[in-house]
Design a protein around this motif. Structure first.
Motif, PDB file in Angstrom:
ATOM      1  N   GLU A   1      -2.019   3.613 -12.349  1.00  0.00           N
ATOM      2  CA  GLU A   1      -2.727   4.187 -11.203  1.00  0.00           C
ATOM      3  C   GLU A   1      -3.747   3.203 -10.630  1.00  0.00           C
ATOM      4  O   GLU A   1      -4.228   3.383  -9.510  1.00  0.00           O
ATOM      5  CB  GLU A   1      -3.409   5.512 -11.580  1.00  0.00           C
ATOM      6  CG  GLU A   1      -4.525   5.390 -12.590  1.00  0.00           C
ATOM      7  CD  GLU A   1      -4.076   5.349 -14.043  1.00  0.00           C
ATOM      8  OE1 GLU A   1      -4.972   5.286 -14.911  1.00  0.00           O
ATOM      9  OE2 GLU A   1      -2.857   5.356 -14.321  1.00  0.00           O
ATOM     10  N   LYS A   2      -4.028   2.138 -11.362  1.00  0.00           N
ATOM     11  CA  LYS A   2      -4.971   1.119 -10.893  1.00  0.00           C
ATOM     12  C   LYS A   2      -4.296  -0.017 -10.120  1.00  0.00           C
ATOM     13  O   LYS A   2      -4.968  -0.921  -9.647  1.00  0.00           O
ATOM     14  CB  LYS A   2      -5.745   0.536 -12.077  1.00  0.00           C
ATOM     15  CG  LYS A   2      -6.677   1.534 -12.730  1.00  0.00           C
ATOM     16  CD  LYS A   2      -7.467   0.900 -13.836  1.00  0.00           C
ATOM     17  CE  LYS A   2      -8.437   1.903 -14.455  1.00  0.00           C
ATOM     18  NZ  LYS A   2      -9.216   1.305 -15.540  1.00  0.00           N
ATOM     19  N   ILE A   3      -2.984   0.031  -9.998  1.00  0.00           N
ATOM     20  CA  ILE A   3      -2.280  -1.014  -9.252  1.00  0.00           C
ATOM     21  C   ILE A   3      -2.647  -0.896  -7.776  1.00  0.00           C
ATOM     22  O   ILE A   3      -2.510   0.164  -7.175  1.00  0.00           O
ATOM     23  CB  ILE A   3      -0.755  -0.918  -9.452  1.00  0.00           C
ATOM     24  CG1 ILE A   3      -0.411  -1.233 -10.901  1.00  0.00           C
ATOM     25  CG2 ILE A   3      -0.020  -1.861  -8.494  1.00  0.00           C
ATOM     26  CD1 ILE A   3       1.054  -1.068 -11.259  1.00  0.00           C
ATOM     27  N   GLU A   4      -3.131  -1.997  -7.206  1.00  0.00           N
ATOM     28  CA  GLU A   4      -3.580  -2.023  -5.818  1.00  0.00           C
ATOM     29  C   GLU A   4      -2.564  -2.648  -4.881  1.00  0.00           C
ATOM     30  O   GLU A   4      -2.561  -2.363  -3.682  1.00  0.00           O
ATOM     31  CB  GLU A   4      -4.897  -2.809  -5.717  1.00  0.00           C
ATOM     32  CG  GLU A   4      -6.041  -2.185  -6.504  1.00  0.00           C
ATOM     33  CD  GLU A   4      -7.297  -3.040  -6.490  1.00  0.00           C
ATOM     34  OE1 GLU A   4      -7.348  -4.048  -5.740  1.00  0.00           O
ATOM     35  OE2 GLU A   4      -8.232  -2.707  -7.235  1.00  0.00           O
ATOM     36  N   ALA A   5      -1.703  -3.509  -5.397  1.00  0.00           N
ATOM     37  CA  ALA A   5      -0.750  -4.244  -4.560  1.00  0.00           C
ATOM     38  C   ALA A   5       0.308  -3.302  -3.992  1.00  0.00           C
ATOM     39  O   ALA A   5       0.707  -2.334  -4.650  1.00  0.00           O
ATOM     40  CB  ALA A   5      -0.077  -5.336  -5.379  1.00  0.00           C
ATOM     41  N   PRO A   6       0.782  -3.584  -2.769  1.00  0.00           N
ATOM     42  CA  PRO A   6       1.930  -2.841  -2.263  1.00  0.00           C
ATOM     43  C   PRO A   6       3.090  -2.984  -3.258  1.00  0.00           C
ATOM     44  O   PRO A   6       3.390  -4.090  -3.708  1.00  0.00           O
ATOM     45  CB  PRO A   6       2.254  -3.537  -0.937  1.00  0.00           C
ATOM     46  CG  PRO A   6       1.000  -4.254  -0.552  1.00  0.00           C
ATOM     47  CD  PRO A   6       0.327  -4.616  -1.842  1.00  0.00           C
ATOM     48  N   THR A   7       3.707  -1.852  -3.616  1.00  0.00           N
ATOM     49  CA  THR A   7       4.677  -1.856  -4.705  1.00  0.00           C
ATOM     50  C   THR A   7       5.982  -1.188  -4.280  1.00  0.00           C
ATOM     51  O   THR A   7       5.982  -0.098  -3.715  1.00  0.00           O
ATOM     52  CB  THR A   7       4.120  -1.114  -5.932  1.00  0.00           C
ATOM     53  OG1 THR A   7       2.874  -1.748  -6.311  1.00  0.00           O
ATOM     54  CG2 THR A   7       5.070  -1.158  -7.095  1.00  0.00           C
TER      55      THR A   7
END
Length: 135
Positions: free
Chosen positions: A121-127
């Motif tokens: 949930e801490k991933i900030e990059a467009p995924t």
């Protein structure tokens, strides 16, 4: 495009007398990636991870959020509430996909997968997430 072997995989097995221990975890591989990219002068890659590489990519994205442009995850696992309850299924899959593996090697792979605890949930990059019907 950069393709590399994780430490202890492919051609990195026991190179230069370095002991590859079964105690390595996903975070170790994410740190290895950070150091490799730094040595190559790559600052904000478009990172793609497949299977175990996807777990490494997720962990990298959490540990180094400002050092990533985009993230693509394919045929991989993400930690969730049910994750550890699936461990018997994961072990059975490992035995199916690696029928010739030694029991110790299977346990090393199994423990490595269970060490994956990235707080996705801490991933900030467009995924982008890619999965098939039978994955």
């Amino acid at each position: 495009m950069l393709l590399y072997d994780l430490r202890g995989h492919g051609k990195t097995r026991n190179i230069d007398g370095i002991d590859i221990t079964p105690t390595l975890g996903i975070k170790d591989f994410a740190n290895d990636l950070k150091h490799l990219l730094g040595r190559l002068g790559i600052e904000r890659p478009h990172l793609v991870g497949l299977s175990l590489g996807g777990m490494v990519a997720q962990t990298y994205a959490v540990m180094y959020p400002r050092d990533l442009s985009t993230l693509t995850l394919a045929d991989t696992l993400a930690p969730c509430a049910e994750y550890r309850q699936l461990k018997h299924h994961v072990f059975r899959l490992l035995r199916t996909y690696f029928p010739d593996a030694k029991p110790d090697d299977l346990m090393t792979m199994f423990n490595l997968i269970l060490s994956h605890d990235a707080e996705i949930e801490k991933i900030e990059a467009p995924t982008l997430i890619i999965a098939g019907e039978h994955d």
